[in-house]
Design a protein around this motif. Sequence first.
Motif, short mmCIF file in Angstrom:
data_model
loop_
_atom_site.label_atom_id
_atom_site.label_comp_id
_atom_site.label_asym_id
_atom_site.label_seq_id
_atom_site.Cartn_x
_atom_site.Cartn_y
_atom_site.Cartn_z
N SER A 179 -8.49 1.46 4.66
CA SER A 179 -7.43 2.33 4.13
C SER A 179 -7.83 3.80 4.18
O SER A 179 -6.98 4.67 4.34
CB SER A 179 -7.05 1.93 2.71
OG SER A 179 -8.16 2.05 1.84
N MET A 180 -9.09 4.08 4.06
CA MET A 180 -9.62 5.44 4.23
C MET A 180 -10.65 5.38 5.35
O MET A 180 -11.48 4.46 5.38
CB MET A 180 -10.29 5.94 2.95
CG MET A 180 -9.34 6.20 1.81
SD MET A 180 -8.19 7.55 2.13
CE MET A 180 -9.28 8.94 2.22
N THR A 239 1.95 10.34 2.64
CA THR A 239 0.71 10.56 3.39
C THR A 239 0.81 9.89 4.76
O THR A 239 0.40 10.47 5.78
CB THR A 239 -0.50 10.02 2.62
OG1 THR A 239 -0.57 10.71 1.35
CG2 THR A 239 -1.79 10.21 3.39
N ALA A 240 1.38 8.69 4.82
CA ALA A 240 1.55 8.00 6.10
C ALA A 240 2.45 8.80 7.02
O ALA A 240 2.17 8.92 8.23
CB ALA A 240 2.14 6.60 5.87
N LYS A 275 5.83 6.07 -3.90
CA LYS A 275 4.37 6.10 -3.69
C LYS A 275 3.96 7.27 -2.80
O LYS A 275 4.52 7.48 -1.72
CB LYS A 275 3.91 4.79 -3.06
CG LYS A 275 3.84 3.64 -4.03
CD LYS A 275 3.04 2.51 -3.43
CE LYS A 275 2.40 1.71 -4.53
NZ LYS A 275 1.54 0.68 -3.99
N GLN A 276 2.95 8.00 -3.25
CA GLN A 276 2.43 9.12 -2.48
C GLN A 276 1.86 8.66 -1.14
O GLN A 276 1.91 9.38 -0.15
CB GLN A 276 1.37 9.87 -3.28
CG GLN A 276 0.76 11.05 -2.54
CD GLN A 276 1.77 12.10 -2.12
OE1 GLN A 276 2.68 12.43 -2.86
NE2 GLN A 276 1.62 12.62 -0.91
N ASP A 277 1.34 7.45 -1.08
CA ASP A 277 0.76 6.95 0.17
C ASP A 277 1.80 6.89 1.29
O ASP A 277 1.46 7.03 2.46
CB ASP A 277 0.13 5.57 -0.03
CG ASP A 277 -1.16 5.66 -0.84
OD1 ASP A 277 -1.97 6.57 -0.57
OD2 ASP A 277 -1.34 4.82 -1.74
N LYS A 278 3.06 6.70 0.94
CA LYS A 278 4.11 6.67 1.96
C LYS A 278 4.27 8.05 2.59
O LYS A 278 4.40 8.18 3.80
CB LYS A 278 5.43 6.19 1.36
CG LYS A 278 6.53 6.01 2.38
CD LYS A 278 7.75 5.37 1.75
CE LYS A 278 8.87 5.16 2.72
NZ LYS A 278 10.06 4.58 2.08
N CYS A 283 -3.56 5.26 14.48
CA CYS A 283 -4.13 5.14 13.13
C CYS A 283 -5.51 4.49 13.21
O CYS A 283 -6.45 4.90 12.52
CB CYS A 283 -3.23 4.29 12.24
SG CYS A 283 -1.55 4.87 12.12
N HIS A 337 -9.14 5.04 11.29
CA HIS A 337 -9.21 4.12 10.16
C HIS A 337 -9.99 2.84 10.46
O HIS A 337 -10.68 2.32 9.59
CB HIS A 337 -7.80 3.78 9.66
CG HIS A 337 -7.19 4.90 8.89
ND1 HIS A 337 -7.31 5.01 7.54
CD2 HIS A 337 -6.45 5.97 9.30
CE1 HIS A 337 -6.68 6.10 7.13
NE2 HIS A 337 -6.15 6.70 8.18
N PHE A 382 0.84 -1.20 0.00
CA PHE A 382 0.00 0.00 0.00
C PHE A 382 0.88 1.25 0.00
O PHE A 382 0.59 2.22 -0.70
CB PHE A 382 -0.93 0.00 1.22
CG PHE A 382 -1.92 1.12 1.22
CD1 PHE A 382 -3.05 1.07 0.43
CD2 PHE A 382 -1.74 2.23 2.03
CE1 PHE A 382 -3.98 2.11 0.42
CE2 PHE A 382 -2.65 3.27 2.04
CZ PHE A 382 -3.78 3.20 1.23
N CYS A 383 1.97 1.23 0.76
CA CYS A 383 2.88 2.38 0.84
C CYS A 383 4.20 2.15 0.12
O CYS A 383 4.86 3.12 -0.25
CB CYS A 383 3.21 2.71 2.30
SG CYS A 383 1.81 3.37 3.24
#
Length: 166
Positions: free
Chosen positions: A140-141, A99-100, A94-97, A132, A136, A76-77
């Motif tokens: 994931s969202m 964001t994390a 990855k942008q998700d990383k 988290c 959550h 995911f990240c």
Amino acid sequence: MQSRFVVGVFVLALAAQPVFAAPNLQAGAPPAAESHPHRPMPKPVNLKVLPKNIAPEELMKVMHGFAGSLGVGCSFCHERNPETHKLDFASDAKQDKETARLMMRMTMTINADYVAKVKDPDAMPEDKHVTCGTCHRGHSMPEHFVPPPEEHHGPPGEAGAPPKPE
């Protein structure tokens, strides 16, 4: 700032603990034999929020805590290296990383600047921080929250009752 960082890391470690609870073993049964010996884990690199000197095993606990809180896998990240087909944990592709990382900083700030200041003698220590999973809850969202309808009790005009008709 350093104390908030230490508090944040502690909170993240606490968030990961339920994921690593010991498995239930039958009374008297030895644990299953390992299928392969463990190689030493490499030193973590490209850490921007977590401490750069975190032990690899502790980092794995934290990462598994994140995965469980969001109901996601490592990919995911983390980007997969097209040549080796293995995850490239150091990559920021990855942008998700990112964001994390932002969410980790937000959680640390909320815990240090707000939740830590709430005086609630009835709250258990594990209730005095956000993780988290607070938002959550395995997704994931975060899911959209719809509060339950208000309940009104008692005759009109009393506390908690509907207002008197005019």
